[in-house]
Design an enzyme around this catalytic site. Sequence first.
Site, PDB file in Angstrom:
ATOM      1  N   HIS A 105      12.418  41.636  28.204  1.00  0.00           N
ATOM      2  CA  HIS A 105      12.209  40.339  27.530  1.00  0.00           C
ATOM      3  C   HIS A 105      13.372  39.362  27.779  1.00  0.00           C
ATOM      4  CE1 HIS A 105      11.594  37.291  24.525  1.00  0.00           C
ATOM      5  NE2 HIS A 105      12.672  37.692  23.885  1.00  0.00           N
ATOM      6  N   HIS A 131      20.491  36.862  24.004  1.00  0.00           N
ATOM      7  CA  HIS A 131      20.060  36.108  22.824  1.00  0.00           C
ATOM      8  C   HIS A 131      19.573  36.965  21.655  1.00  0.00           C
ATOM      9  CE1 HIS A 131      15.903  36.435  24.445  1.00  0.00           C
ATOM     10  NE2 HIS A 131      15.513  36.244  23.199  1.00  0.00           N
ATOM     11  N   ASP A 132      19.112  38.188  21.934  1.00  0.00           N
ATOM     12  CA  ASP A 132      18.624  39.031  20.833  1.00  0.00           C
ATOM     13  C   ASP A 132      19.602  40.134  20.438  1.00  0.00           C
ATOM     14  OD1 ASP A 132      16.182  37.864  20.113  1.00  0.00           O
ATOM     15  OD2 ASP A 132      15.106  38.839  21.756  1.00  0.00           O
ATOM     16  N   GLU A 135      21.025  39.782  16.707  1.00  0.00           N
ATOM     17  CA  GLU A 135      19.953  39.961  15.712  1.00  0.00           C
ATOM     18  C   GLU A 135      19.405  41.396  15.709  1.00  0.00           C
ATOM     19  OE1 GLU A 135      17.046  36.729  15.603  1.00  0.00           O
ATOM     20  OE2 GLU A 135      15.507  38.243  15.240  1.00  0.00           O
ATOM     21  N   ASP A 136      19.245  41.982  16.878  1.00  0.00           N
ATOM     22  CA  ASP A 136      18.524  43.265  16.964  1.00  0.00           C
ATOM     23  C   ASP A 136      19.409  44.485  17.222  1.00  0.00           C
ATOM     24  OD1 ASP A 136      16.226  41.845  16.609  1.00  0.00           O
ATOM     25  OD2 ASP A 136      15.684  41.783  18.724  1.00  0.00           O
ATOM     26  N   ASP A 192      12.299  31.501  25.035  1.00  0.00           N
ATOM     27  CA  ASP A 192      12.009  32.699  24.237  1.00  0.00           C
ATOM     28  C   ASP A 192      10.579  32.638  23.699  1.00  0.00           C
ATOM     29  OD1 ASP A 192      12.453  35.035  22.735  1.00  0.00           O
ATOM     30  OD2 ASP A 192      13.227  33.915  21.024  1.00  0.00           O
TER      31      ASP A 192
HETATM   32 ZN    ZN Z   1      13.779  36.927  22.164  1.00  0.00          ZN
END
Ligand code: ZN
Length: 263
Positions: A105, A131-132, A135-136, A192
């Site tokens: 992704h 970018h994630d 957050e993840d 995204d």
């Molecule tokens: Zn994303």
Amino acid sequence: MFSIPPVAAVVLPAAAFSVSQSKDAPFQEIWSPAKEKIQQLAGHPAVQREFEAFLATLESAYNQGSISNEGMKKIEEALEMAAFEHRDQKRTSIINPNPPQYIFHPIQVAHNLLSVGEIYDADILAAALLHDTVEDCDTSPEEIERKFGPAVREMVEALSDQKGLSRDEQLKAQLEHAAHFSFGSALIKLSDKTCVLYELHDQILEGDIWYPLEKSKAYFEHADKLVSVLKERDILLPSALFDRFDAIQAAGKTTFGTVKSVL
Ligand code: ZN
């Protein structure tokens, strides 16, 4: 069959500006450590296809002087770090016993910016790959700043949902943030959303339900609202990126109108 919506590798048009760079670092040499690492961490054929397509477009950008030696190393290190941070994550799937690792992704998000948006800024492409992670994963903004600088940290932090909020509060906060995103954060958010919509759309057509139909519809609607906020901003995002977003929104409307079963 599960498939990932492709962003085709492209030979980019000649850049308006060339940056000076040392030609003593051939592209393949810069990328050989990452190739090995991505193979180890994410050897799924679908990820490898995505990675090779991204590399082919990057090579074209490098050879025409649109991305410097230093910039290319930053992008390479960002991809290695993102692949490592996301190493234990996969999309869930009911029809594919072996879904690809999540890193496909972020690669798609960065590749869409490069090939469709003709974005060559190494900080923006590195932030797209990362970018994630905040957050993840367990990645801290401080670590991103230490390795990639404050500009990359700013973008990744701006794109990370605040923890501890309900889903509704998060969606509301996303719309509020979109009104204040920097140029780079806005680009990455647009890319995204576009890439996720392609994935959601494909899984519906293929009969997979890793994200149920009603939730997918709601995701399309929220993405539309968010991108409308970006469209109204006076920050000159490339129109080709909006065109690609609009194309998948239109496809979604047709598909949601014809898929009757509530999954
Ligand atoms: Zn994303």
